[in-house]
Design a protein around this motif. Sequence first.
Motif, PDB file in Angstrom:
ATOM      1  N   TYR A 379      -9.429  99.444  22.163  1.00 52.77           N
ATOM      2  CA  TYR A 379     -10.170 100.599  21.648  1.00 52.77           C
ATOM      3  C   TYR A 379     -11.175 101.119  22.660  1.00 52.77           C
ATOM      4  O   TYR A 379     -11.500 102.313  22.676  1.00 52.77           O
ATOM      5  N   ILE A 380     -11.676 100.231  23.505  1.00 50.58           N
ATOM      6  CA  ILE A 380     -12.613 100.658  24.552  1.00 50.58           C
ATOM      7  C   ILE A 380     -11.878 101.301  25.724  1.00 50.58           C
ATOM      8  O   ILE A 380     -12.303 102.335  26.259  1.00 50.58           O
ATOM      9  N   MET A 381     -10.753 100.704  26.129  1.00 45.58           N
ATOM     10  CA  MET A 381     -10.091 101.091  27.373  1.00 45.58           C
ATOM     11  C   MET A 381      -9.067 102.210  27.230  1.00 45.58           C
ATOM     12  O   MET A 381      -8.835 102.955  28.190  1.00 45.58           O
ATOM     13  N   ILE A 382      -8.436 102.351  26.069  1.00 43.52           N
ATOM     14  CA  ILE A 382      -7.429 103.399  25.904  1.00 43.52           C
ATOM     15  C   ILE A 382      -8.015 104.800  26.082  1.00 43.52           C
ATOM     16  O   ILE A 382      -7.417 105.635  26.783  1.00 43.52           O
ATOM     17  N   PRO A 383      -9.182 105.116  25.489  1.00 44.47           N
ATOM     18  CA  PRO A 383      -9.754 106.457  25.722  1.00 44.47           C
ATOM     19  C   PRO A 383     -10.092 106.722  27.186  1.00 44.47           C
ATOM     20  O   PRO A 383     -10.123 107.872  27.624  1.00 44.47           O
ATOM     21  N   ILE A 384     -10.341 105.650  27.940  1.00 47.58           N
ATOM     22  CA  ILE A 384     -10.724 105.808  29.356  1.00 47.58           C
ATOM     23  C   ILE A 384      -9.497 105.852  30.262  1.00 47.58           C
ATOM     24  O   ILE A 384      -9.382 106.718  31.141  1.00 47.58           O
ATOM     25  N   TYR A 385      -8.559 104.915  30.070  1.00 50.70           N
ATOM     26  CA  TYR A 385      -7.426 104.752  30.979  1.00 50.70           C
ATOM     27  C   TYR A 385      -6.086 105.175  30.393  1.00 50.70           C
ATOM     28  O   TYR A 385      -5.056 105.066  31.060  1.00 50.70           O
ATOM     29  N   GLY A 386      -6.073 105.644  29.153  1.00 50.27           N
ATOM     30  CA  GLY A 386      -4.817 106.048  28.535  1.00 50.27           C
ATOM     31  C   GLY A 386      -3.957 104.840  28.184  1.00 50.27           C
ATOM     32  O   GLY A 386      -4.469 103.782  27.815  1.00 50.27           O
ATOM     33  N   VAL A 387      -2.644 104.991  28.333  1.00 50.07           N
ATOM     34  CA  VAL A 387      -1.729 103.896  27.975  1.00 50.07           C
ATOM     35  C   VAL A 387      -2.020 102.642  28.791  1.00 50.07           C
ATOM     36  O   VAL A 387      -1.924 101.519  28.293  1.00 50.07           O
ATOM     37  N   LYS A 388      -2.403 102.830  30.050  1.00 51.89           N
ATOM     38  CA  LYS A 388      -2.713 101.678  30.903  1.00 51.89           C
ATOM     39  C   LYS A 388      -3.859 100.849  30.331  1.00 51.89           C
ATOM     40  O   LYS A 388      -3.954  99.641  30.575  1.00 51.89           O
ATOM     41  N   GLY A 389      -4.724 101.481  29.547  1.00 56.87           N
ATOM     42  CA  GLY A 389      -5.838 100.762  28.948  1.00 56.87           C
ATOM     43  C   GLY A 389      -5.391  99.639  28.035  1.00 56.87           C
ATOM     44  O   GLY A 389      -6.046  98.594  27.943  1.00 56.87           O
ATOM     45  N   ALA A 390      -4.243  99.809  27.363  1.00 58.35           N
ATOM     46  CA  ALA A 390      -3.732  98.762  26.481  1.00 58.35           C
ATOM     47  C   ALA A 390      -3.294  97.534  27.279  1.00 58.35           C
ATOM     48  O   ALA A 390      -3.492  96.393  26.844  1.00 58.35           O
ATOM     49  N   THR A 391      -2.705  97.768  28.467  1.00 57.40           N
ATOM     50  CA  THR A 391      -2.288  96.627  29.289  1.00 57.40           C
ATOM     51  C   THR A 391      -3.490  95.977  29.987  1.00 57.40           C
ATOM     52  O   THR A 391      -3.497  94.767  30.210  1.00 57.40           O
ATOM     53  N   LEU A 392      -4.492  96.762  30.319  1.00 59.38           N
ATOM     54  CA  LEU A 392      -5.732  96.186  30.857  1.00 59.38           C
ATOM     55  C   LEU A 392      -6.393  95.287  29.822  1.00 59.38           C
ATOM     56  O   LEU A 392      -6.878  94.196  30.137  1.00 59.38           O
ATOM     57  N   ALA A 393      -6.398  95.749  28.565  1.00 62.98           N
ATOM     58  CA  ALA A 393      -6.967  94.941  27.490  1.00 62.98           C
ATOM     59  C   ALA A 393      -6.195  93.636  27.335  1.00 62.98           C
ATOM     60  O   ALA A 393      -6.779  92.565  27.123  1.00 62.98           O
ATOM     61  N   PHE A 394      -4.882  93.707  27.441  1.00 60.67           N
ATOM     62  CA  PHE A 394      -4.020  92.528  27.368  1.00 60.67           C
ATOM     63  C   PHE A 394      -4.377  91.542  28.476  1.00 60.67           C
ATOM     64  O   PHE A 394      -4.522  90.333  28.230  1.00 60.67           O
ATOM     65  N   PHE A 395      -4.552  92.036  29.687  1.00 63.19           N
ATOM     66  CA  PHE A 395      -4.876  91.203  30.846  1.00 63.19           C
ATOM     67  C   PHE A 395      -6.215  90.481  30.659  1.00 63.19           C
ATOM     68  O   PHE A 395      -6.303  89.252  30.779  1.00 63.19           O
ATOM     69  N   PHE A 396      -7.258  91.212  30.333  1.00 59.76           N
ATOM     70  CA  PHE A 396      -8.586  90.604  30.196  1.00 59.76           C
ATOM     71  C   PHE A 396      -8.653  89.659  28.989  1.00 59.76           C
ATOM     72  O   PHE A 396      -9.343  88.636  29.028  1.00 59.76           O
ATOM     73  N   ASN A 397      -7.935  89.985  27.948  1.00 60.30           N
ATOM     74  CA  ASN A 397      -7.924  89.131  26.764  1.00 60.30           C
ATOM     75  C   ASN A 397      -7.345  87.755  27.075  1.00 60.30           C
ATOM     76  O   ASN A 397      -7.890  86.726  26.666  1.00 60.30           O
ATOM     77  N   TYR A 398      -6.234  87.728  27.836  1.00 62.40           N
ATOM     78  CA  TYR A 398      -5.607  86.439  28.117  1.00 62.40           C
ATOM     79  C   TYR A 398      -6.302  85.664  29.219  1.00 62.40           C
ATOM     80  O   TYR A 398      -6.159  84.433  29.286  1.00 62.40           O
ATOM     81  N   ILE A 399      -7.080  86.320  30.049  1.00 67.28           N
ATOM     82  CA  ILE A 399      -7.969  85.574  30.952  1.00 67.28           C
ATOM     83  C   ILE A 399      -8.964  84.776  30.108  1.00 67.28           C
ATOM     84  O   ILE A 399      -9.199  83.586  30.332  1.00 67.28           O
ATOM     85  N   GLY A 400      -9.550  85.463  29.130  1.00 67.26           N
ATOM     86  CA  GLY A 400     -10.512  84.797  28.256  1.00 67.26           C
ATOM     87  C   GLY A 400      -9.886  83.654  27.470  1.00 67.26           C
ATOM     88  O   GLY A 400     -10.479  82.580  27.325  1.00 67.26           O
ATOM     89  N   TYR A 401      -8.666  83.865  26.988  1.00 75.52           N
ATOM     90  CA  TYR A 401      -7.964  82.837  26.211  1.00 75.52           C
ATOM     91  C   TYR A 401      -7.687  81.605  27.063  1.00 75.52           C
ATOM     92  O   TYR A 401      -7.884  80.469  26.624  1.00 75.52           O
ATOM     93  N   PHE A 402      -7.241  81.829  28.292  1.00 81.89           N
ATOM     94  CA  PHE A 402      -6.949  80.712  29.190  1.00 81.89           C
ATOM     95  C   PHE A 402      -8.218  79.931  29.534  1.00 81.89           C
ATOM     96  O   PHE A 402      -8.208  78.693  29.533  1.00 81.89           O
ATOM     97  N   VAL A 403      -9.299  80.631  29.826  1.00 84.73           N
ATOM     98  CA  VAL A 403     -10.565  79.958  30.160  1.00 84.73           C
ATOM     99  C   VAL A 403     -11.033  79.105  28.991  1.00 84.73           C
ATOM    100  O   VAL A 403     -11.441  77.943  29.161  1.00 84.73           O
TER     101      VAL A 403
END
Length: 419
Positions: A379-403
């Motif tokens: 919800y934060i990244m899609i308005p800024i980066y468009g469709v790519k924002g959803a994949t950026l959110a996916f990337f940062f989310n799983y960094i957090g999950y792994f840590v």
Amino acid sequence: MKLISTTLYSGLITIVKTTAAFVSTKIVAMFVGAAGVATIGAFGNFLNIVLAFANGAIQTGVVKYTAEYQDDVEKSKKLFSTSFRISVLCSLAIGALLLALSNWLSTLIFATSQYGTIVRVLGVTIVFYALNSLLISVLNGKGLIKIYSIVNMAGSLLGLVLTCVLVYFFQIEGALLALILSQTAIFFVSLFIVYKKKLIVHEIKWSLYDRDIAKKLSGYSLMAIVSAMTVPVAQILIRNMLTVNMGIDSAGIWQGMIRVSDAYLLIINTALGTYYLPKLSTLIDREDITRELYKGFKLIMPLVVVSCLIMYVLRFFVIRILYTPEFYIMEELFLWQLLGDIFKIAAFLLAYLMLAKALTKVYIITEIIFSVLYVVLSYIMIPIYGVKGATLAFFFNYIGYFVFMSIYFKDYLFRNGRV
């Protein structure tokens, strides 16, 4: 059961499944376009939720306790019989709800009641899915990987044939029906195979229901239901946001990227499901568990990284082969999706220990927290980066999950000599 041999069998399953998935994806993209891919993705998320409830969400528990009770004939019979009763009763109840609420559910999922018949077909056939899921789980828990592989490959091929025929004649409705009917068809294949091999079916008796076993399975049911709810619901919310902000075609592009990711990681997820859960369920010493986890990282993670590199290099070719020209914009999603996949699998290698040791509370909390985080970041990244924002959110989310998983299990294994 060795990790390498299991991975090889998983590879064989994956070749068939991936080929079938790629051909199906191409057919769907050709006949129904990006909007159709988004629609089918929405129904797929709904299926994941409904099918989890259809057999009481006991698959993981059945795998664990089948492995654990390998040498106890009486407990095994009680486990299979209890699981059978739970699967039948839950699937009949869910089927009745689907029939009664078909038009309302169609409107909820597709924003139109025209797919009410599709929901009703699901309601009538859902019992076959539940029973097939039970058979597959027992085969997995028993370590019968050859038979498990045959059943899975047969299911993929049946699904492909149904998709080709039904999409050609009925377009989107055909694709939705194929998702449902393939599960029904493969049940009869599974039943035939296990009956001929004199496996499982002969050990099931309705009267052998065991409350203690049902209670043990319920802990896994809760975990599976939470998992089945959180990930699909998160994807539904993100897809809806993409549709509202950028149109349904953009949602279809994102859904197409998810399908590619799921397909090429299939070998990894299959190996984890068929090897790690039964294996970790039988280990109790900290040293043995640590050694097994290390072996998994040593074998699996290089394979994941290499796969991601190959997918990135061949991204234009992949899009051209699997989709149509309207999907070329998907190219900009590959980098962050693939990087996210690396951290996702690394986290899953650790997360399987939660399932094996029935760490219900931690599993549920982490599933909810990181699914919510995925949606919030989107919800934060899609308005800024468009469709790519959803994949950026996916990337940062799983960094957090792994840590989080790394920190938690380092502490968990340090505190417990035997788990």
